[in-house]
Design an enzyme around this catalytic site. Structure first.
Site, PDB file in Angstrom:
ATOM      1  N   TYR A 141       0.834  -1.210   0.000  1.00 26.65           N
ATOM      2  CA  TYR A 141       0.000   0.000   0.000  1.00 26.65           C
ATOM      3  C   TYR A 141       0.866   1.257   0.000  1.00 26.65           C
ATOM      4  CZ  TYR A 141      -3.091   3.747   1.431  1.00 26.65           C
ATOM      5  OH  TYR A 141      -3.751   4.941   1.495  1.00 26.65           O
ATOM      6  N   ARG A 148       1.727   6.739  -6.877  1.00 26.00           N
ATOM      7  CA  ARG A 148       0.627   7.666  -7.173  1.00 26.00           C
ATOM      8  C   ARG A 148       1.066   9.104  -6.957  1.00 26.00           C
ATOM      9  NH1 ARG A 148      -4.895   6.923  -3.772  1.00 26.00           N
ATOM     10  NH2 ARG A 148      -3.402   6.969  -2.038  1.00 26.00           N
ATOM     11  N   TYR A 202      -1.882  13.037   6.750  1.00 30.23           N
ATOM     12  CA  TYR A 202      -1.549  11.961   7.686  1.00 30.23           C
ATOM     13  C   TYR A 202      -0.076  12.089   8.093  1.00 30.23           C
ATOM     14  CZ  TYR A 202      -5.641   8.782   7.062  1.00 30.23           C
ATOM     15  OH  TYR A 202      -6.880   8.184   7.073  1.00 30.23           O
ATOM     16  N   ARG A 215     -12.224  12.840   1.418  1.00 34.98           N
ATOM     17  CA  ARG A 215     -13.127  11.854   2.040  1.00 34.98           C
ATOM     18  C   ARG A 215     -14.398  11.648   1.237  1.00 34.98           C
ATOM     19  NH1 ARG A 215      -9.974   8.968   5.475  1.00 34.98           N
ATOM     20  NH2 ARG A 215      -8.637  10.406   6.638  1.00 34.98           N
ATOM     21  N   GLU A 322     -14.353  -1.788   5.700  1.00 34.56           N
ATOM     22  CA  GLU A 322     -14.419  -0.429   5.159  1.00 34.56           C
ATOM     23  C   GLU A 322     -15.683  -0.348   4.311  1.00 34.56           C
ATOM     24  OE1 GLU A 322     -10.636   1.432   3.926  1.00 34.56           O
ATOM     25  OE2 GLU A 322     -11.580   1.734   1.973  1.00 34.56           O
TER      26      GLU A 322
HETATM   27  C1  3EB Z   1      -8.140   5.627   5.497  1.00 35.31           C
HETATM   28  O1  3EB Z   1      -9.073   6.232   6.014  1.00 35.31           O
HETATM   29  C2  3EB Z   1      -8.463   4.300   4.884  1.00 35.31           C
HETATM   30  O2  3EB Z   1      -5.180   5.545  -0.531  1.00 35.31           O
HETATM   31  O3  3EB Z   1      -6.743   6.070  -1.969  1.00 35.31           O
HETATM   32  C3  3EB Z   1      -9.372   4.982   2.123  1.00 35.31           C
HETATM   33  C4  3EB Z   1      -9.691   5.549   0.889  1.00 35.31           C
HETATM   34  C5  3EB Z   1      -8.054   4.641   2.377  1.00 35.31           C
HETATM   35  C6  3EB Z   1      -8.709   5.765  -0.082  1.00 35.31           C
HETATM   36  C7  3EB Z   1      -6.376   5.698  -0.838  1.00 35.31           C
HETATM   37  C8  3EB Z   1      -7.077   4.870   1.403  1.00 35.31           C
HETATM   38  C9  3EB Z   1      -7.400   5.428   0.182  1.00 35.31           C
HETATM   39  O4  3EB Z   1      -6.991   6.073   5.474  1.00 35.31           O
HETATM   40  C10 3EB Z   1      -7.661   4.022   3.661  1.00 35.31           C
END
Ligand code: 3EB
Length: 330
Positions: A141, A148, A202, A215, A322
């Site tokens: 990941y 990306r 993050y 989101r 999820e």
């Molecule tokens: C999170 O909240 C869960 O890397 O495109 C959710 C949606 C998550 C998209 C991405 C990762 C991605 O971090 C992980």
């Protein structure tokens, strides 16, 4: 009846070939549990994640036509009047690693969008074989995030568009990285969740390069408004909460509701709610958790909202489930 919605999404109990043979307004037919390398038509999107709920369905996207389809390098695309869908599957055996494959997928995606009348990505789904394999920063990941981020930085500098997204793990034996997307002529409105740290902010511990997504994205086409919900897990602030599937799914839904409320705060109008109109996809790491996840969702989201359960890994190994989906605004 309200205004027509721009993207009609349904789960149908019919073979993909039936739908592909008929509908002139079909943008995509998603078939679960098949390698994306098996696509037989640009509108056909096999998804490696198996469906684990009974009554096998396909997910069908319909939109105003005329609909035409084509191919640009590895991208298969289908273009309607207002929206385009595109998908790419890269055989990982042809790349040194997931980082290079994700870089190429996103470069091709940017090239495609630049030539398309529908420039704006609205949501991107990423399905990554063996997403939690590898230690530390070599975890798949994280390597995906690095590839990306590099492609987006080359195309857009430090202000890339960040539409909604989902990133889920497919079986490690699946040969292909899959990326598919919905794009439109106008940008969507990206919405962040006040309960969660923005993903692109993050802290370093999760990845050398932050995940780049919002989101949720509100897609507007004429009078139609639809909330495209990113993959939403039991993350509060930036940390994983709970160690069991039931509590994680409750927290995930709390996050989605908080996002929907934030959308209403920004745009006004009536707040769409889970259960009104739309569809939900539920990703489940361990099939043994399905009964508990299904029962929990049954208690908190009205049955009117169709849902499909897919077996897939979540991007952090401590996340068990999820959800993502599309919620149509009233
Ligand atoms: C999170 O909240 C869960 O890397 O495109 C959710 C949606 C998550 C998209 C991405 C990762 C991605 O971090 C992980």
């Amino acid at each position: 009846m309200g205004t027509p919605i721009a993207l009609d999404v349904r789960y149908e109990q019919r073979p993909a070939s039936d739908i592909l043979g008929n509908g002139s307004d079909v943008l995509a037919v998603f078939e679960f549990g098949r390698s994306p390398l098996d696509a037989v038509d640009p509108r056909h999107v096999p998804v490696a994640l198996p469906q684990i709920s009974e009554k096998a369905v396909v997910e069908v996207w319909r939109a105003a036509g005329p609909v035409e389809s084509g191919k640009l390098k590895h991208i298969n695309f289908v273009r309607g009047l207002d929206l385009s869908m595109g998908h790419i599957a890269l055989n990982l055996a042809e790349f040194p690693g997931i980082r290079e494959a994700s870089y190429v997928a996103y470069r091709e995606l940017q090239d495609f969008l630049g030539r398309s009348p529908h420039h704006w990505p609205l949501k991107i789904w990423n399905y990554i074989p063996g997403i939690n394999e590898g230690e530390g920063d070599q975890e798949c990941y994280r390597e995906f995030c690095v590839g990306r981020a590099k492609a987006l930085a080359e195309a857009y500098g430090d202000q890339p568009p960040m539409p909604a997204a989902t990133a889920i793990g497919a079986d490690a034996a699946e040969p292909a990285l899959q990326v598919y997307f919905l794009a439109g002529a106008l940008p969507g409105l990206n919405v962040e969740n006040p309960r969660q740290v923005n993903a692109w902010q993050y802290p370093r511990q999760y990845s050398p390069r932050s995940p780049l997504f919002s989101r949720g994205t509100i897609m507007q086409v004429e009078q139609s408004r639809q909330f495209l919900i990113s993959g939403t897990a039991s993350v509060v602030g930036h940390e994983t909460h709970h160690d069991n599937a039931r509590d994680q799914v409750i927290e995930s839904v709390r996050n989605v509701n908080s996002l929907l409320a934030e959308g209403k705060r920004l745009l006004g109008g009536d707040q769409p709610s889970l259960g009104d109109s739309g569809v939900l996809r539920v990703y489940v790491r361990t099939p043994e958790d399905l009964p508990s996840i299904r029962a929990t969702l049954g208690e908190i989201i009205p049955d009117e909202m169709p849902r499909v359960y897919l077996h897939g890994d979540i991007c952090r190994s401590d996340l068990l489930t999820e959800v993502d989906g599309i919620v149509n605004c009233p």
